[in-house]
Scaffold this active site. Structure first.
Site, PDB file in Angstrom:
ATOM      1  N   TYR A  56     -16.504  87.557 -53.328  1.00  0.00           N
ATOM      2  CA  TYR A  56     -15.397  86.666 -53.666  1.00  0.00           C
ATOM      3  C   TYR A  56     -15.184  86.676 -55.176  1.00  0.00           C
ATOM      4  O   TYR A  56     -15.999  86.156 -55.946  1.00  0.00           O
ATOM      5  CB  TYR A  56     -15.676  85.237 -53.201  1.00  0.00           C
ATOM      6  CG  TYR A  56     -15.742  85.055 -51.700  1.00  0.00           C
ATOM      7  CD1 TYR A  56     -15.308  86.040 -50.820  1.00  0.00           C
ATOM      8  CD2 TYR A  56     -16.247  83.879 -51.153  1.00  0.00           C
ATOM      9  CE1 TYR A  56     -15.374  85.867 -49.445  1.00  0.00           C
ATOM     10  CE2 TYR A  56     -16.309  83.693 -49.777  1.00  0.00           C
ATOM     11  CZ  TYR A  56     -15.868  84.695 -48.936  1.00  0.00           C
ATOM     12  OH  TYR A  56     -15.941  84.504 -47.575  1.00  0.00           O
ATOM     13  N   HIS A 126     -22.189  90.086 -44.111  1.00  0.00           N
ATOM     14  CA  HIS A 126     -20.753  89.800 -44.181  1.00  0.00           C
ATOM     15  C   HIS A 126     -19.957  90.619 -43.168  1.00  0.00           C
ATOM     16  O   HIS A 126     -19.029  90.127 -42.530  1.00  0.00           O
ATOM     17  CB  HIS A 126     -20.249  90.075 -45.600  1.00  0.00           C
ATOM     18  CG  HIS A 126     -19.017  89.311 -45.955  1.00  0.00           C
ATOM     19  ND1 HIS A 126     -18.629  89.096 -47.253  1.00  0.00           N
ATOM     20  CD2 HIS A 126     -18.075  88.706 -45.198  1.00  0.00           C
ATOM     21  CE1 HIS A 126     -17.506  88.396 -47.273  1.00  0.00           C
ATOM     22  NE2 HIS A 126     -17.153  88.150 -46.035  1.00  0.00           N
ATOM     23  N   ARG A 209      -4.483  79.822 -42.610  1.00  0.00           N
ATOM     24  CA  ARG A 209      -3.966  80.289 -43.905  1.00  0.00           C
ATOM     25  C   ARG A 209      -2.670  79.555 -44.257  1.00  0.00           C
ATOM     26  O   ARG A 209      -1.694  80.162 -44.682  1.00  0.00           O
ATOM     27  CB  ARG A 209      -3.791  81.808 -43.903  1.00  0.00           C
ATOM     28  CG  ARG A 209      -5.063  82.557 -43.490  1.00  0.00           C
ATOM     29  CD  ARG A 209      -4.893  84.068 -43.574  1.00  0.00           C
ATOM     30  NE  ARG A 209      -5.922  84.763 -42.813  1.00  0.00           N
ATOM     31  CZ  ARG A 209      -7.153  85.034 -43.242  1.00  0.00           C
ATOM     32  NH1 ARG A 209      -7.505  84.674 -44.449  1.00  0.00           N
ATOM     33  NH2 ARG A 209      -8.027  85.678 -42.477  1.00  0.00           N
ATOM     34  N   LEU A 212      -1.013  75.809 -40.410  1.00  0.00           N
ATOM     35  CA  LEU A 212      -1.310  74.567 -39.696  1.00  0.00           C
ATOM     36  C   LEU A 212      -1.459  73.397 -40.665  1.00  0.00           C
ATOM     37  O   LEU A 212      -2.364  72.570 -40.546  1.00  0.00           O
ATOM     38  CB  LEU A 212      -2.582  74.747 -38.865  1.00  0.00           C
ATOM     39  CG  LEU A 212      -2.567  75.913 -37.874  1.00  0.00           C
ATOM     40  CD1 LEU A 212      -3.958  76.139 -37.286  1.00  0.00           C
ATOM     41  CD2 LEU A 212      -1.544  75.680 -36.767  1.00  0.00           C
ATOM     42  N   THR A 213      -0.555  73.311 -41.634  1.00  0.00           N
ATOM     43  CA  THR A 213      -0.583  72.234 -42.629  1.00  0.00           C
ATOM     44  C   THR A 213       0.819  71.671 -42.802  1.00  0.00           C
ATOM     45  O   THR A 213       1.794  72.186 -42.252  1.00  0.00           O
ATOM     46  CB  THR A 213      -1.085  72.724 -44.003  1.00  0.00           C
ATOM     47  OG1 THR A 213      -0.065  73.527 -44.623  1.00  0.00           O
ATOM     48  CG2 THR A 213      -2.367  73.541 -43.876  1.00  0.00           C
TER      49      THR A 213
END
Length: 332
Positions: A56, A126, A209, A212-213
């Site tokens: 990351y 990972h 992503r 769903l907001t």
């Protein structure tokens, strides 16, 4: 914040955790100060499950966790830290998967150094290297657990059949997978296998992503995010269809007086006591909305209404493109 147990490890974690991919610029620019503000909020709200990876931001996520711990003596005890390794680059810079024992331990050592800690609480492979028997990789994870460098072990994005093979060698404490109202494939075996074998299912991208907001990403924003720009679910046509379909969830959340992200996370928590969502965000407000999901108890009627709005298979477009599918195991 309610607590759940991380698989069979005995480690208690917050029901909703945090995915620190957002400490990199994956979804847009951020800063060390903004990332530290998220960590402050985690401690204030009793959220201890902190998930990161060596890749990351090419280690930046771990570095910023390390700088926070250095500035806040005693904070290490407030976090259950998970990290991952197994994604690498070849001599030409192309992505490759490497589950060699020396590579995994070497990368874990680098992660410990970046974060300034002597162990992590959970270490994942990972991505599975398909040509290497998973039993061999499970043996490597068990050696790392016995070394004290990690308390628990897991895999990310593996199939239920692979989990069963690994669990025959050693206890696998967690499997990380994309799981949400938008991605239901784990219900075709992975949710069940994790429960049967005593592994937590750590659900990344629990709000799809942003779909769903209450503030889903818009077409003009997609062009600025390389991952989403080529992702089938966010392609022109598919993206608009997905926004239209999820408007029903936003309307239901508004009727209930709750953020849509809270409803999405509460739905995941209702799927089993071993399910652990780890939303990632650069926004304090959005993270608060996600955490609200742990305080909700959805009734059977609530769940039926959600299912009626977003039945299995509603999403337009695959969750990954051809390149993005390199590494994750398909099983259905």
């Amino acid at each position: 914040m309610q607590k759940r147990v991380l698989g069979s490890s005995g480690i208690e974690v917050s029901a909703v955790g945090y995915g620190a991919m957002s400490f990199s610029d994956f979804y847009g620019p951020t800063s060390e100060a903004a990332s530290h503000a998220i960590l402050d909020l985690m401690r204030d709200e009793g959220v201890n499950h902190l998930d990161t990876s060596n890749v990351y931001g090419n280690g930046r996520s771990e570095q910023w966790i390390g700088s926070y711990l250095a500035k806040n003596p005693g904070a290490r005890a407030d976090f259950v830290i998970a990290t991952k390794a197994g994604i690498s680059r070849d001599a030409e810079g192309a992505r490759k998967l490497d589950n060699d024992p020396a590579h995994l331990e070497g990368e874990l050592d680098k992660s410990l150094k970046r974060m300034g800690v002597d162990h992590v609480d959970l270490f994942y492979v990972h991505r599975r290297e398909a040509g290497r028997p998973i039993e061999e990789v499970a043996e490597t994870l068990e050696r790392l657990r016995r070394s004290g460098k990690t308390r628990a072990v897991g895999f990310s994005e593996i199939a239920p059949s692979s989990l069963r093979r690994a669990a025959a060698v050693t206890q696998i404490d967690a499997v990380q997978s994309e799981y949400s109202l938008a991605t239901r494939s784990p219900e075709l075996g992975l949710v069940q296998a994790c429960a049967e074998l005593g592994a937590a299912l750590v659900a990344f991208s629990p709000v799809g992503r942003s779909i769903l907001t209450d503030d889903p990403i818009r077409p003009e924003q997609i062009e600025t995010v390389p991952f989403l720009k080529v992702n089938p679910r966010f392609a022109p046509g598919n993206h608009q269809a997905n926004l239209a379909l999820t408007d029903g969830l936003r309307a239901l959340a508004a009727e209930m007086g709750e953020p849509t992200a809270a409803l999405a996370n509460a739905w995941l928590l209702s799927r089993g006591a071993h399910i652990l969502p780890i939303p990632g965000t650069r926004s304090i407000q959005h993270f608060r909305e996600c955490l609200r999901g742990a305080a909700l108890t959805l009734t059977e009627a609530d769940l039926a209404r959600i299912e009626g709005i977003l039945p299995v298979g509603w999403a337009h477009g695959d969750r990954y493109d051809v390149v993005q599918w390199i590494g994750p195991e398909r099983y259905c």
